[in-house]
Motif scaffolding. Structure first.
Motif, mmCIF file in Angstrom:
data_model
loop_
_atom_site.group_PDB
_atom_site.id
_atom_site.type_symbol
_atom_site.label_atom_id
_atom_site.label_comp_id
_atom_site.label_asym_id
_atom_site.label_seq_id
_atom_site.Cartn_x
_atom_site.Cartn_y
_atom_site.Cartn_z
ATOM 1 N N VAL A 54 0.842 -1.198 0.000
ATOM 2 C CA VAL A 54 0.000 0.000 0.000
ATOM 3 C C VAL A 54 0.883 1.255 0.000
ATOM 4 O O VAL A 54 0.581 2.221 -0.714
ATOM 5 C CB VAL A 54 -0.981 -0.010 1.198
ATOM 6 C CG1 VAL A 54 -1.693 1.331 1.348
ATOM 7 C CG2 VAL A 54 -2.001 -1.126 1.034
ATOM 8 N N ILE A 72 -9.760 7.012 -3.165
ATOM 9 C CA ILE A 72 -9.673 5.962 -2.156
ATOM 10 C C ILE A 72 -10.289 6.439 -0.841
ATOM 11 O O ILE A 72 -11.034 5.697 -0.192
ATOM 12 C CB ILE A 72 -8.204 5.512 -1.958
ATOM 13 C CG1 ILE A 72 -7.667 4.862 -3.235
ATOM 14 C CG2 ILE A 72 -8.073 4.570 -0.766
ATOM 15 C CD1 ILE A 72 -8.407 3.627 -3.694
ATOM 16 N N HIS A 98 -14.402 -0.836 -4.337
ATOM 17 C CA HIS A 98 -13.087 -0.466 -3.820
ATOM 18 C C HIS A 98 -12.034 -1.510 -4.208
ATOM 19 O O HIS A 98 -10.942 -1.167 -4.665
ATOM 20 C CB HIS A 98 -13.163 -0.316 -2.299
ATOM 21 C CG HIS A 98 -11.839 -0.057 -1.648
ATOM 22 N ND1 HIS A 98 -11.063 1.048 -1.926
ATOM 23 C CD2 HIS A 98 -11.156 -0.760 -0.714
ATOM 24 C CE1 HIS A 98 -9.966 1.000 -1.196
ATOM 25 N NE2 HIS A 98 -9.991 -0.090 -0.449
ATOM 26 N N THR A 102 -8.772 -0.937 -6.559
ATOM 27 C CA THR A 102 -7.440 -1.235 -6.018
ATOM 28 C C THR A 102 -6.710 -2.225 -6.909
ATOM 29 O O THR A 102 -5.516 -2.048 -7.213
ATOM 30 C CB THR A 102 -7.552 -1.776 -4.577
ATOM 31 O OG1 THR A 102 -8.198 -0.784 -3.768
ATOM 32 C CG2 THR A 102 -6.193 -2.102 -4.005
ATOM 33 N N SER A 105 -5.471 -0.500 -9.980
ATOM 34 C CA SER A 105 -4.260 0.280 -9.698
ATOM 35 C C SER A 105 -3.050 -0.625 -9.592
ATOM 36 O O SER A 105 -1.963 -0.296 -10.094
ATOM 37 C CB SER A 105 -4.429 1.071 -8.390
ATOM 38 O OG SER A 105 -5.414 2.053 -8.527
#
Length: 124
Positions: A54, A72, A98, A102, A105
């Motif tokens: 992260v 986010i 979400h 994620t 990404s």
């Protein structure tokens, strides 16, 4: 969420690491609230690895998508809002969205293969 917003606005060299830590805390709280023992155990067992990933995303993704961090934070807010409202369907819908963002990404950063997905029943 408050800590995540404060970190976002204050910036600084430790922003990615601090943000990753509070992201991890938030996800643990969500898994506990959902009663999802599988995700909670997986997350807790892989905590340091997840936080490093992260932190890397927080550093690299804004170069690709400058609005990513705000998106986010908004997603996290909608998830928490649905949980507070005891709206499990909306919480699930927001969590799926979400996770999808994620994973996209992570693919864009080369951290996840194009064919990677969630195992069946993870969000059950």
């Amino acid at each position: 969420l408050t800590n995540m917003r404060e970190i976002r606005t204050s910036g600084g060299e430790k922003e990615a690491e601090s943000g990753a830590y509070w992201n991890s805390v938030l996800h643990s709280c969500i898994f506990k609230a959902a009663g999802n023992a599988l995700l909670l155990r997986a997350h807790d067992g892989l905590g340091s690895i997840i936080e490093k990933g992260v932190a890397s995303m927080r550093t690299q993704t804004p170069e690709i998508d400058p609005e990513w961090r705000e998106m986010i934070l908004a997603e996290h807010g909608r998830i928490v809002g649905a949980i507070v409202a005891a709206d499990s369907r909306e919480a699930r819908r927001q969590m799926e969205s979400h996770i999808s963002h994620t994973m996209e990404s992570m693919r864009n950063l080369g951290q996840l293969g194009d064919d990677a997905g969630l195992p069946e029943g993870v969000l059950s």
